[in-house]
Design a protein around this motif. Structure first.
Motif, PDB file in Angstrom:
ATOM      1  N   VAL A  72       1.056  -1.363  -0.227  1.00  0.00           N
ATOM      2  CA  VAL A  72      -0.238   0.589  -0.086  1.00  0.00           C
ATOM      3  C   VAL A  72       0.681   1.589  -0.492  1.00  0.00           C
ATOM      4  CG1 VAL A  72      -1.613   1.523   1.476  1.00  0.00           C
ATOM      5  CG2 VAL A  72      -1.721  -1.148   1.596  1.00  0.00           C
ATOM      6  N   ASP A  73       1.003   1.955  -0.841  1.00  0.00           N
ATOM      7  CA  ASP A  73       1.157   3.248  -0.337  1.00  0.00           C
ATOM      8  C   ASP A  73       1.180   4.048   0.554  1.00  0.00           C
ATOM      9  OD1 ASP A  73       2.439   2.563  -3.060  1.00  0.00           O
ATOM     10  OD2 ASP A  73       0.526   4.068  -4.544  1.00  0.00           O
ATOM     11  N   GLY A  74       1.886   5.013   0.961  1.00  0.00           N
ATOM     12  CA  GLY A  74       2.043   6.267   1.889  1.00  0.00           C
ATOM     13  C   GLY A  74       2.429   5.019   3.695  1.00  0.00           C
ATOM     14  N   ASN A  75       2.985   3.945   3.248  1.00  0.00           N
ATOM     15  CA  ASN A  75       2.446   3.017   4.477  1.00  0.00           C
ATOM     16  C   ASN A  75       4.211   3.516   5.515  1.00  0.00           C
ATOM     17  OD1 ASN A  75       0.646   1.636   4.289  1.00  0.00           O
ATOM     18  ND2 ASN A  75       1.180  -0.440   4.371  1.00  0.00           N
ATOM     19  N   ALA A  76       4.758   3.536   6.403  1.00  0.00           N
ATOM     20  CA  ALA A  76       5.526   3.161   6.982  1.00  0.00           C
ATOM     21  C   ALA A  76       6.441   2.257   6.729  1.00  0.00           C
ATOM     22  CB  ALA A  76       4.803   3.587   8.691  1.00  0.00           C
ATOM     23  N   ASP A  77       7.388   2.635   7.161  1.00  0.00           N
ATOM     24  CA  ASP A  77       8.725   1.359   6.552  1.00  0.00           C
ATOM     25  C   ASP A  77       8.472   0.328   7.612  1.00  0.00           C
ATOM     26  OD1 ASP A  77       9.364   2.876   4.786  1.00  0.00           O
ATOM     27  OD2 ASP A  77      11.099   4.236   5.713  1.00  0.00           O
ATOM     28  N   THR A  78       8.812  -0.381   8.673  1.00  0.00           N
ATOM     29  CA  THR A  78       9.015  -0.812   9.571  1.00  0.00           C
ATOM     30  C   THR A  78       7.852  -0.732  10.872  1.00  0.00           C
ATOM     31  OG1 THR A  78      11.372  -0.202   9.271  1.00  0.00           O
ATOM     32  CG2 THR A  78      10.840  -1.681  10.839  1.00  0.00           C
ATOM     33  N   ALA A  79       7.227  -1.825  11.444  1.00  0.00           N
ATOM     34  CA  ALA A  79       6.303  -2.023  12.468  1.00  0.00           C
ATOM     35  C   ALA A  79       7.086  -3.323  13.164  1.00  0.00           C
ATOM     36  CB  ALA A  79       4.950  -3.140  11.689  1.00  0.00           C
ATOM     37  N   LEU A  80       6.806  -2.391  14.962  1.00  0.00           N
ATOM     38  CA  LEU A  80       7.300  -4.020  16.294  1.00  0.00           C
ATOM     39  C   LEU A  80       5.782  -3.473  16.821  1.00  0.00           C
ATOM     40  CD1 LEU A  80      10.107  -2.748  17.668  1.00  0.00           C
ATOM     41  CD2 LEU A  80       8.110  -3.252  19.316  1.00  0.00           C
ATOM     42  N   VAL A  81       5.327  -4.600  16.645  1.00  0.00           N
ATOM     43  CA  VAL A  81       4.537  -5.335  17.654  1.00  0.00           C
ATOM     44  C   VAL A  81       5.004  -6.528  19.181  1.00  0.00           C
ATOM     45  CG1 VAL A  81       2.062  -5.994  18.006  1.00  0.00           C
ATOM     46  CG2 VAL A  81       3.120  -4.958  15.895  1.00  0.00           C
ATOM     47  N   ALA A  82       5.038  -5.712  20.195  1.00  0.00           N
ATOM     48  CA  ALA A  82       4.917  -6.592  22.142  1.00  0.00           C
ATOM     49  C   ALA A  82       4.568  -6.698  21.950  1.00  0.00           C
ATOM     50  CB  ALA A  82       6.686  -6.394  22.062  1.00  0.00           C
ATOM     51  N   ASP A  83       3.764  -8.084  23.123  1.00  0.00           N
ATOM     52  CA  ASP A  83       2.840  -7.721  24.038  1.00  0.00           C
ATOM     53  C   ASP A  83       3.702  -7.665  25.427  1.00  0.00           C
ATOM     54  OD1 ASP A  83       0.926  -7.372  22.421  1.00  0.00           O
ATOM     55  OD2 ASP A  83       0.481  -9.726  22.429  1.00  0.00           O
ATOM     56  N   PHE A  84       3.607  -7.954  26.072  1.00  0.00           N
ATOM     57  CA  PHE A  84       4.164  -7.748  27.981  1.00  0.00           C
ATOM     58  C   PHE A  84       2.431  -7.552  28.797  1.00  0.00           C
ATOM     59  CE2 PHE A  84       7.707  -5.679  27.035  1.00  0.00           C
ATOM     60  CZ  PHE A  84       7.537  -4.964  25.658  1.00  0.00           C
ATOM     61  N   PRO A  85       3.037  -9.211  29.759  1.00  0.00           N
ATOM     62  CA  PRO A  85       2.101  -9.119  30.889  1.00  0.00           C
ATOM     63  C   PRO A  85       1.067  -8.157  31.225  1.00  0.00           C
ATOM     64  CG  PRO A  85       4.234 -10.384  31.454  1.00  0.00           C
ATOM     65  CD  PRO A  85       4.377  -9.263  30.007  1.00  0.00           C
ATOM     66  N   ASP A  86       1.961  -7.109  31.651  1.00  0.00           N
ATOM     67  CA  ASP A  86       1.455  -5.902  32.151  1.00  0.00           C
ATOM     68  C   ASP A  86       2.037  -4.554  31.368  1.00  0.00           C
ATOM     69  OD1 ASP A  86       3.438  -6.169  33.983  1.00  0.00           O
ATOM     70  OD2 ASP A  86       2.399  -7.630  34.863  1.00  0.00           O
ATOM     71  N   VAL A  87       1.515  -3.565  32.242  1.00  0.00           N
ATOM     72  CA  VAL A  87       2.636  -2.521  32.522  1.00  0.00           C
ATOM     73  C   VAL A  87       3.989  -2.144  32.959  1.00  0.00           C
ATOM     74  CG1 VAL A  87       1.960   0.096  33.126  1.00  0.00           C
ATOM     75  CG2 VAL A  87       0.234  -0.979  32.291  1.00  0.00           C
ATOM     76  N   GLN A  88       4.132  -2.718  33.991  1.00  0.00           N
ATOM     77  CA  GLN A  88       5.355  -3.087  34.523  1.00  0.00           C
ATOM     78  C   GLN A  88       6.172  -2.946  33.552  1.00  0.00           C
ATOM     79  OE1 GLN A  88       2.282  -3.846  35.993  1.00  0.00           O
ATOM     80  NE2 GLN A  88       2.523  -2.110  37.262  1.00  0.00           N
ATOM     81  N   ALA A  89       5.608  -4.676  32.883  1.00  0.00           N
ATOM     82  CA  ALA A  89       6.654  -5.217  32.328  1.00  0.00           C
ATOM     83  C   ALA A  89       7.080  -4.317  30.697  1.00  0.00           C
ATOM     84  CB  ALA A  89       6.442  -6.326  31.672  1.00  0.00           C
TER      85      ALA A  89
END
Lengths: 97, 97
Positions: A48-65
């Motif tokens: 898709v045109d106009g997208n950003a270059d790189t994506a990072l998705v990370a899940d954490f158990p909670d806010v503290q982590a």
């Protein structure tokens, strides 16, 4: 669970070699810093045109982590050395999933 | 698997009621359009200054499944009715995970 999402757009003159080195540095974060239950970083697929270059998705158990990861000196070092020098723009959200 | 990531920033004057209605419309997409193997949309948790407002992360088996979703009239209707009228900015990436 808290999902951390970041979309990076690099300076247009950032070479393919630098983009790869940045990706590899980001990919080492689970091993070097940890605290996440899942982690996926990668380059835009060019669909898709106009997208950003790189994506990072990370899940954490909670806010503290997430905070421990975000404030970890090794994470901050990767940002300082491999991200900020090449960054044109960045968008991020953390949200409950 | 192809991951579709979108970060939305709404016009500042977008009311909480409209933000909720938009979120609910986006949350109906798996049921109304489908084709994804996972889907999570939600508001930013307010942990970091300067973040976007809402994140959507959806995984698709392949590019074809993503394109079918992206081009589906029901998806386009949600974008036209619930997203575009309130959108200040949007950033997106699709990447292989």
């Amino acid at each position: 669970m808290l999902r951390h999402v970041v979309l990076f757009t690099w300076n247009p003159d950032t070479s393919p070699e630098v983009r790869l080195a940045t990706l590899e540095a980001l990919r080492r974060l689970p091993e070097e810093v940890g605290g996440m239950t899942s982690f996926a970083v990668g380059p835009d697929a060019g669909l898709v045109d106009g997208n950003a270059d790189t994506a990072l998705v990370a899940d954490f158990p909670d806010v503290q982590a997430f905070r421990a990861y975000a404030e970890d000196p090794r994470h901050l070092a990767v940002i300082a050395e491999h991200v900020r020098p090449h960054l044109a723009s960045r968008s991020a959200v953390q949200y409950e999933v």
